[in-house]
Motif scaffolding. Structure first.
Motif, PDB file in Angstrom:
ATOM      1  N   GLY A  94       0.362  13.832  -3.352  1.00 36.19           N
ATOM      2  CA  GLY A  94       1.045  12.697  -3.970  1.00 36.19           C
ATOM      3  C   GLY A  94       0.106  11.767  -4.711  1.00 36.19           C
ATOM      4  N   ALA A  95      -0.951  12.336  -5.279  1.00 35.51           N
ATOM      5  CA  ALA A  95      -1.892  11.500  -6.008  1.00 35.51           C
ATOM      6  C   ALA A  95      -1.246  11.013  -7.302  1.00 35.51           C
ATOM      7  CB  ALA A  95      -3.138  12.304  -6.335  1.00 35.51           C
ATOM      8  N   PRO A  96      -1.478   9.741  -7.646  1.00 32.86           N
ATOM      9  CA  PRO A  96      -0.905   9.250  -8.896  1.00 32.86           C
ATOM     10  C   PRO A  96      -1.669   9.854 -10.066  1.00 32.86           C
ATOM     11  CG  PRO A  96      -2.331   7.588  -7.933  1.00 32.86           C
ATOM     12  CD  PRO A  96      -2.321   8.747  -6.983  1.00 32.86           C
ATOM     13  N   PHE A 108       0.814  -1.211   0.000  1.00 29.08           N
ATOM     14  CA  PHE A 108       0.000   0.000   0.000  1.00 29.08           C
ATOM     15  C   PHE A 108       0.844   1.256   0.000  1.00 29.08           C
ATOM     16  CE2 PHE A 108      -3.087  -3.102   1.436  1.00 29.08           C
ATOM     17  CZ  PHE A 108      -4.081  -2.828   0.522  1.00 29.08           C
ATOM     18  N   GLN A 109       2.144   1.045  -0.093  1.00 31.76           N
ATOM     19  CA  GLN A 109       3.042   2.189  -0.130  1.00 31.76           C
ATOM     20  C   GLN A 109       3.292   2.587  -1.567  1.00 31.76           C
ATOM     21  OE1 GLN A 109       6.145   1.848   2.599  1.00 31.76           O
ATOM     22  NE2 GLN A 109       7.582   3.054   1.436  1.00 31.76           N
ATOM     23  N   LEU A 110       2.987   3.799  -1.912  1.00 31.35           N
ATOM     24  CA  LEU A 110       3.196   4.268  -3.279  1.00 31.35           C
ATOM     25  C   LEU A 110       4.304   5.300  -3.283  1.00 31.35           C
ATOM     26  CD1 LEU A 110      -0.500   4.696  -4.265  1.00 31.35           C
ATOM     27  CD2 LEU A 110       1.024   2.844  -4.874  1.00 31.35           C
ATOM     28  N   GLY A 144       6.124   8.792  -3.792  1.00 37.48           N
ATOM     29  CA  GLY A 144       5.673  10.142  -3.457  1.00 37.48           C
ATOM     30  C   GLY A 144       4.881  10.130  -2.158  1.00 37.48           C
ATOM     31  N   GLY A 145       3.837  10.928  -2.104  1.00 33.78           N
ATOM     32  CA  GLY A 145       3.059  10.983  -0.881  1.00 33.78           C
ATOM     33  C   GLY A 145       3.287  12.296  -0.193  1.00 33.78           C
ATOM     34  N   PRO A 146       2.328  12.686   0.607  1.00 33.86           N
ATOM     35  CA  PRO A 146       2.405  14.002   1.221  1.00 33.86           C
ATOM     36  C   PRO A 146       3.555  14.094   2.217  1.00 33.86           C
ATOM     37  CG  PRO A 146       0.221  13.021   1.497  1.00 33.86           C
ATOM     38  CD  PRO A 146       1.111  11.960   0.991  1.00 33.86           C
ATOM     39  N   GLU A 147       4.118  15.273   2.319  1.00 28.00           N
ATOM     40  CA  GLU A 147       5.090  15.547   3.366  1.00 28.00           C
ATOM     41  C   GLU A 147       4.325  15.764   4.661  1.00 28.00           C
ATOM     42  OE1 GLU A 147       8.378  17.425   3.140  1.00 28.00           O
ATOM     43  OE2 GLU A 147       8.785  17.005   1.024  1.00 28.00           O
ATOM     44  N   ARG A 148       5.013  15.570   5.754  1.00 29.37           N
ATOM     45  CA  ARG A 148       4.365  15.868   7.040  1.00 29.37           C
ATOM     46  C   ARG A 148       5.167  16.917   7.776  1.00 29.37           C
ATOM     47  NH1 ARG A 148       3.044  10.517   7.438  1.00 29.37           N
ATOM     48  NH2 ARG A 148       0.809  10.139   7.499  1.00 29.37           N
ATOM     49  N   GLN A 189      -3.281  18.222  -5.663  1.00 29.93           N
ATOM     50  CA  GLN A 189      -3.120  16.808  -6.004  1.00 29.93           C
ATOM     51  C   GLN A 189      -1.664  16.393  -5.869  1.00 29.93           C
ATOM     52  OE1 GLN A 189      -4.900  16.038  -9.865  1.00 29.93           O
ATOM     53  NE2 GLN A 189      -5.965  14.337  -8.940  1.00 29.93           N
ATOM     54  N   TRP A 220      -0.261  16.500   7.098  1.00 25.52           N
ATOM     55  CA  TRP A 220       0.178  16.699   5.719  1.00 25.52           C
ATOM     56  C   TRP A 220       0.410  18.177   5.410  1.00 25.52           C
ATOM     57  CZ3 TRP A 220      -4.288  13.199   3.741  1.00 25.52           C
ATOM     58  CH2 TRP A 220      -3.874  11.857   3.807  1.00 25.52           C
TER      59      TRP A 220
END
Lengths: 773, 203
Positions: free
Chosen positions: A462-464, A164-166, A168-172, A458, A177
């Motif tokens: 980190g949306a694909p 479930f790890q993609l 990119g993704g949001p920074e925290r 988006q 986020w």
């Protein structure tokens, strides 16, 4: 039929139309101005965009305050949203909000993990696992693993986490986020209402703004700004924009045309009488659209402005000529015939729009046809009853002579015009294929700034990029999940060969019953597992008795009830599942979105080998653009048919190829010059411009025709030329106002027709020299 | 846009824990010399601009019948560069530069993280970095700090202040001589512990 009867009938008709129109249901759903999709998979897609989970998502940004304040506002906002009845889900990435997902994965790992096979739980399978575990313990991951290993020595939970790890993704920042530059806290929310329920969307958006206002004040950040974007938000904004545009455009057109008439004729009576046919036509048009389509689009109402511009013409001609004296006057008979021909050419132009696959365009066509025909009929049959016999409107005295002088001088520009037309034609040829903008998204009325915010948030999240989608349509949910698993296997092969970087599948979040049962069957009985584990650990430094939680968990997983969609309620995974697996009228739809597609042909070939007709690979961008190109092609053909029909109509009515050419030549010149003008500076044309060009022929022909027919030999040339000028300017005003609209369909058609109609008359005057001298 | 939620939880936990594992600790002597104060220790520590050392770390885990042993190098460069390279049994690197942590494993997979984004991770890094830097203020931001022993054999006890940190680590003990760290012991809340012994190179 006496005059009185006509008036009475007219009033009855008007009342009936008004009654129907007042009941009409008004919509602003812009999908009416998007093509109906011809293939099942594309229809699925459009449905999903309209009603799918994607349509319910709101991306939220909070900025304009220090980072710690933004984080506090973000936490408080997500808290309130979670409690608000309008929202089904909200997240800001805070760890506590993610715990539900982690717990779900850990609890159900033996049903969810593709790693659960019979071999994995044999003595040799477990030995491999334990040796891997030993390596992990010695790595910097060791501490995490050491906590988990007693429950999960085969690493199913870690495997699920990896799955479930993609990229990119949001920074925290501060635990929530944030955008990459740290200036903006980002959140995601999902409304309960469907995206197409604009009232509910508006309500949800309103609630979001209120909640934000509250929390930003409570946390001492009153200057913080809220950015909310998403399909539902856009629909709400678009509706408001259309409402505002339509009333503004109509009001402006009425004021300007009224001013024009008042200035030229200085008579309130002429003004009122001139507006009567138009108002009747507009109401009848709305009634007709309402009856034929079941609802009236807001944009159709916007088109009323054009009707105003064109519909006042008939009354102006009437008041200009001696028509009210009665039909016995041969000049009057000629006027009506000319006007009738003009109405018919316009009807030809608008009529082609009826054939369009864009239901919105068909509405515009029907509205205009009914409106013009009724306006003409009222002018012809009713208006003469309402004015005293022999009534004539007196235009401004000085206008006639100067206009006439212009008309007389115009032919001198013939050669410059011919040069201009040739230049324009050359320019258009040189632009070639570059002339057309074939990107469907450019037909959207969503403001560029909003689109940019959407893209920015988006990418913050980190949306694909969902360009490639594999779709499987099946009659049952299990069928769709089965298909998704089959596709997933094919995609995994492609992933290892590098053709795709990764993919998301609904079956990973909710495996099919078959897969879940297969995994349960792969787990050995506790006694067997215990023996296998002891054998596997022989010679390794593990304390085997520490693995009791593993034995307990496998035993309960083996007899656990199978997972259902409802088990995911309250997790972020549920939102993800809903965006990948949807129920619709004909059954269930599984959608697998692909990331980093490097070899689309290999993907297509692999899917083809699955040999299931229910599976399609969609390249969304290409499909959409192809679709649009197809529709533009169709529009071009229709436009040509329309022009041919108008030419044929003129030929039949005028009984003369030469005269037909005289009417058409200024139109052709006007079209070329207009099109060239619209594309100056590298601008591109959409299919709505094409529709506009068809209308230039349909509407412009009224003026070239009148110019040709009402040659200034007889009657009162000054008066005629004034009427013609007023009519033309009022039409240009009507269509010109549309250019102010934000909906591309209105602005493109408006700009094209306003310019084209004006040039048609001007070019008639310029080219007329040859005709009348 | 909904992607990547589930795993985020654990990626974070993962990293917190991984870090914890990474450095380790003590052996300490007590032996009170009242003249020796925290402030003096910090001044001593702060004098060191650059240090490089080999380490041996032993992890005592409930799950295993014998301790795991790791070896490698530790390097500090004032004011905020800290780097740990494991050589055996599996090569790995853990490098902190300012606010940025970079992890790289034997397969060349690299991960970069901002310390600010992760309070627990940050607290852990500062337990060592702020000690090396002699920055008592920074240490006290995350820990209750106490000192035992004398100049030649001191031991710092760091007790996490934040509940999220203390849920994972119950105590960090750092021992040393003069301005040099000799041992780092990390006691985890669930009972496992690791002890790292540091030998300065060329010392």
């Amino acid at each position: 039929m006496t005059g009185r009867t006509r008036v009475v009938l007219w009033i009855v008709f008007l009342a009936a139309c008004a009654a129907v129109a007042s009941q009409a249901h008004f919509t602003t759903d812009l999908s009416a101005f998007l093509p109906r999709s011809p293939t099942p998979s594309q229809r699925i897609l459009v449905d999903q965009l309209r009603a799918g989970v994607v349509s319910q998502v709101i991306l939220i940004g909070v900025q304009g305050a220090p980072q710690d304040k933004l984080a506090q506002v973000s936490n408080a906002l997500v808290e309130r949203l979670a409690q608000a009845p309008e929202f089904a889900y909200a997240s800001n990435g805070a760890q506590e909000r993610m715990e539900a997902d982690g717990k779900f994965l850990l609890r159900n790992r033996y049903l969810l993990s593709p790693g659960v096979t019979a071999e994995r739980f044999t003595a040799s399978g477990l030995r491999t696992a334990l040796q891997d575990d030993l390596d992990l313990l010695a790595s910097s991951m060791g501490t995490l693993v050491s906590g988990l290993l007693p429950r999960d020595p085969t690493g199913e939970f870690l495997r699920l986490l990896e799955t479930f790890q993609l990229a990119g993704g949001p920074e925290r920042r501060e635990g929530v986020w944030f955008s990459g530059d740290g200036t903006r806290a980002v959140l995601i929310a999902q409304t309960r209402a469907k995206g197409f329920d604009i009232d509910a969307q508006e309500h949800a958006l309103q609630r979001l703004r209120e909640l934000f206002g509250d929390v930003s004040k409570e946390h001492g950040a009153p200057a913080a700004q809220l950015i909310a974007v998403g399909p539902g938000v856009f629909a709400v904004g678009t509706r408001a924009a259309i409402k505002k545009d339509v009333s503004r455009i109509s009001a402006l057109a009425v004021v300007l045309v009224s001013c024009l008439l008042l200035i030229v004729y200085r008579s309130p009576r002429v003004l009122l009488l001139t507006l009567l046919p138009v108002v009747t036509g507009a109401i009848a048009g709305i009634a007709a659209v309402s009856l034929a389509f079941g609802s009236v689009h807001g944009i159709t109402l916007g088109f009323g402005a054009t009707l105003l511009g064109e519909g006042v013409d008939y009354a102006i001609y009437l008041f200009t000529s001696a028509a009210s004296k009665g039909v016995s006057d041969p000049a009057v008979g000629r006027l009506w015939r000319t006007l009738r021909l003009g109405v018919l050419t316009s009807v030809c132009g608008f009529g082609v729009m009826l054939l369009s696959d864009f239901s919105g365009l068909a509405q515009l066509g029907l509205f205009s046809i009914v409106g013009l025909v009724i306006a003409f009929a009222v002018t012809r049959l009713v208006l003469p009853q309402l004015v005293p016999a022999g009534y004539r409107a007196q235009p401004l005295i000085m206008l006639g002579p100067s206009l006439l002088k212009l008309v007389e001088a115009a032919p001198r520009l013939r050669y410059p015009l011919i040069v201009l037309v040739l230049l324009c034609a050359g320019w258009l040829v040189s632009r070639g294929g570059n002339l057309w903008d074939d990107r469907l998204e450019n037909l959207s009325p969503v403001a560029e700034a909003d689109k940019q915010w959407y893209a920015r948030l988006q990418s913050d999240l980190g949306a694909p990029d969902a360009r490639y989608l594999v779709v499987a349509a099946e009659s049952t949910q299990q069928g769709a999940l089965d298909a998704a698993e089959q596709i997933g296997q094919a995609l995994e092969t492609l992933q290892s060969s590098g053709a795709v970087a990764g993919f998301e599948s609904p079956a990973r979040i909710l495996p099919s019953d078959r897969a879940q049962r297969r995994r349960q069957a792969a787990l050995p009985d506790t006694g067997v597992l215990q023996r296998n584990l002891a054998e596997a650990a022989r010679g390794l430094p593990f304390r085997v008795e520490q693995f009791q939680p593993f034995l307990d968990d496998t035993a309960s997983a083996k007899v656990a009830p199978l997972l259902r969609g409802a088990d995911l309620d309250g997790t972020g995974l549920k939102v993800r599942l809903d965006s990948l697996l949807a129920e619709r009228q004909e059954g269930w739809l599984a959608m697998l979105s692909l990331r980093g597609v490097r070899d689309a042909d290999a993907v297509a070939a692999a899917l083809h080998r699955l040999d299931r007709s229910s599976i399609h690979l969609l390249d969304l961008k290409r499909e959409a653009d192809d679709l649009y190109r197809g529709y533009r092609h169709q529009a071009l053909i229709f436009a040509l048919i329309g022009v041919a029909a108008i030419a044929a109509l003129l030929l039949v009515s005028l009984h003369s190829p030469r005269r037909t050419w005289d009417v058409l030549a200024p139109l052709v010149a006007s079209l070329l010059v207009t099109t060239a003008a619209l594309t100056i500076g590298g601008r591109q044309l959409s299919m709505f411009h094409l529709v506009g060009m068809l209308l230039v022929v349909g509407v412009g022909s009224n003026y070239t025709l009148f110019f040709e027919r009402q040659s200034f030999a007889g009657g009162d040339p000054q008066r005629t030329v004034t009427a013609l000028a007023v009519c033309n300017v009022s039409t240009a005003i009507g269509f010109g106002m549309l250019a102010l609209a934000r909906a591309p369909v209105l602005s493109a058609i408006g700009t094209t027709v306003a310019l084209g109609a004006f040039l048609s008359l001007a070019f008639s005057a310029i080219l007329a020299g040859r005709l009348h001298r | 846009m909904i992607s990547g939620m589930g795993r985020r939880t654990s990626r974070k936990a993962w990293i917190q824990l991984l870090v914890v594992l990474t450095l380790a600790a003590p052996l300490a002597c007590a032996g009170a010399e009242p003249s020796w104060s925290l402030d003096q220790l910090m001044i001593e520590l702060g004098r060191v601009q650059h240090a490089k050392a080999r380490f041996v770390e032993r992890k005592y885990l409930k799950l295993l019948t014998q301790p795991l042993e790791l070896t490698g190098t530790l390097e500090y460069r004032a004011p905020d560069h800290l780097e740990r390279r494991t050589l055996t049994p599996k090569p790995e690197s853990f490098v902190v530069d300012g606010d940025v942590l970079t992890l790289e494993n034997a397969r060349g997979q690299r991960r970069t993280l901002a310390l600010q984004d992760n309070a627990v991770l940050w607290a852990f890094v500062e337990s060592i970095r702020s000690t090396l830097k002699g920055d008592l203020g920074a240490l006290r931001r995350f820990y209750d700090v106490s000192l035992e022993g004398g100049e030649k054999s001191w031991q710092l006890s760091l007790n996490p202040k934040q509940p999220r940190m203390s849920a994972i680590i119950s105590m960090i003990l750092i021992g040393g001589t003069d301005g040099k760290i000799g041992t780092i012991e990390i006691r985890e809340a669930k009972g496992d512990r690791s002890v790292m012994t540091v030998h300065e190179e060329g010392a």
